[in-house]
Design an enzyme around this catalytic site. Sequence first.
Site, short mmCIF file in Angstrom:
data_model
loop_
_atom_site.label_atom_id
_atom_site.label_comp_id
_atom_site.label_asym_id
_atom_site.label_seq_id
_atom_site.Cartn_x
_atom_site.Cartn_y
_atom_site.Cartn_z
N GLY A 1 41.39 52.92 42.86
CA GLY A 1 41.35 52.39 44.22
C GLY A 1 40.64 51.06 44.38
N GLY B 1 41.63 48.24 43.01
CA GLY B 1 42.60 47.14 43.02
C GLY B 1 43.01 46.65 41.65
CE LYS B 2 42.36 50.80 37.00
NZ LYS B 2 41.86 51.66 38.08
CB THR B 3 47.84 48.45 40.22
OG1 THR B 3 47.50 49.61 39.45
CG2 THR B 3 49.33 48.20 40.11
CB SER B 4 46.39 44.74 43.83
OG SER B 4 46.84 45.85 44.56
CG ASP C 1 46.55 54.26 36.98
OD1 ASP C 1 46.49 55.51 37.01
OD2 ASP C 1 45.96 53.54 37.79
CB THR D 1 45.76 53.30 44.43
OG1 THR D 1 46.59 52.15 44.23
CG2 THR D 1 45.48 53.94 43.07
#
Length: 582
Positions: A16, A18-21, A43, A505
Amino acid sequence: MDFRDTKFLFFTGKGGVGKTSLSSAVAVQLADQGQKVLLISTDPASNLTDVLATEVGDKTIVKHPDLDTLSTINIDPEEAGESYKNRAISSLGMLATPTYKNKVREQLSGACTVEIASFDEFTRFISGEANPEDYDYIVFDTAPTGHTLRLLELPDAWNDFLDHNEGASCIGPSTALKSNHKRYKEVVEVLKDPKQTTFYLVARAEETSLKEAARSANELADLGMKNQRLLLNGIYSPIDTSDQYAIEIANKAKKQLDNIPLDLAHLPKEEFALLPYNILGLEKLRSVFSKEKQQEIVENENIEEVKQSNTPAFNDLVDDLEKDGHGLIMTMGKGGVGKTITASAIAIALAKRGHLVTLTTTDPAAHLKDYTGQIVDLPETLKVERIDPKAETEIYIEKAVAQRGVGKTEDQIKLIREDLNSPCTEEVAVFHAFSKAIRSAKRQFVVVDTAPTGHTLLLLDTTGSYHKQVVKQSNIDASKLHTPYQMIQDQTITKVVLVTLPETTPIREAESLQDDLKRAGIIPYAWVVNQSLPTGDEFYDPILLEKRKHQQKLISEVTSVSTNKTFKIDFILEEQIMSQLV
């Protein structure tokens, strides 16, 4: 910050943050510059498909239809783990008995196996097997854990140990690994090379998030992976400086950043603004690096406000839980969503109403007294305990090393210790203390703050195995046994509360956990959406107002996917959170 320094870029951090963003935004930025980029997610709750607004394959690499210099792939850890298990069992050969094969399959049922399997998959994109030379940059959404990397530092001790080891091992028979030793060793060397690899630690201006980033930084540095950067995401700067509520939110975050852990303070860092919209699609990903695009998107967004007056609040949850007068209450969810706060508040509220309550945790990172200590006069009916995973695990490891280390070399004993120094071992070690604690739930309230999702599922796997063992070894009629696993499944005794945040997320991860629980015969009682912006007129800053619209839309969606009831806890400005809740 220049993201072109090294070919391999790893993004890591709590769920949550913001790794993916951020990893996707960096991948898009590099691809826009004409670089050939491969974006890989390991992930288990990956939402790359949503973030990139296009299908991302699980089996094959696919090019983005609107940005042909960007390619993507998801590595499904669970699928990788199952495939890894099957290969390991096949490698045992024809002489292995069905009993031994079943034993090996059971040994490979933990999170450690999934970690190793995921590592096994993505090493192909570094070592040369998957043609990494076809790309200028390879971006990984989620880095391997320190435990996985430490195991791979000990390849020379695997051969004899795993061929003859009769104890539990999370990495499997050596016959399944020997052919990969050279590849793993090469990949670990690449990860250590600052000219080839950079680790980006993603965090928010929150204590738990920063502590997790500091822990990761230390683990990686200890392994020689010192080329690290800190990315601080979701930093809020009010537009309306006359809005006192907005100013207080910004000051609360600033205080956290002013007291950033020393292990992070020396790292090169970059801040990314809190955006009032979900970062989905190429244009919104590009806006991460452009204030002009951010303003343009905000002006063009037209999200209708969803009223949340019908979403019950925290006190309503306590009213519901109180009805039976006793029982086991378990808060579950990913790290950082507020499980400990929720569990502590539930326990204190029930105790204040005159009930006998035991509050305990199996989470190694939980600090119950940080929250219970905020109440000056705790009710005498409240008992606060903590199952110390570290102490329980140390005792377990010493016994195991004494039994399994006889006749082994120093390197092999080192491997035994590292093999045991895992979440799998920890959950086994704390199980008996956990089962003892929940027994009293038949006559009082027992509130258990459980560990993050992966640990929780391991705990439930352990209780399930224990149940099977009791049934098999007991002379008592199985229908009359009531093991801890059955207690958790019994909704008249146990209430499972899933805690999440009003963000895409964490909600997706909570949905995944709910599905896993259902497969185990456990039906969640309720969802709690934590830290939602209040629906009153406490603030009028444009960013917060827009953010609340997105949150309310997500909360309304939660009510459609949650098994039963949904409650919310509003964002609390005060440092003494507990005094505002109970």
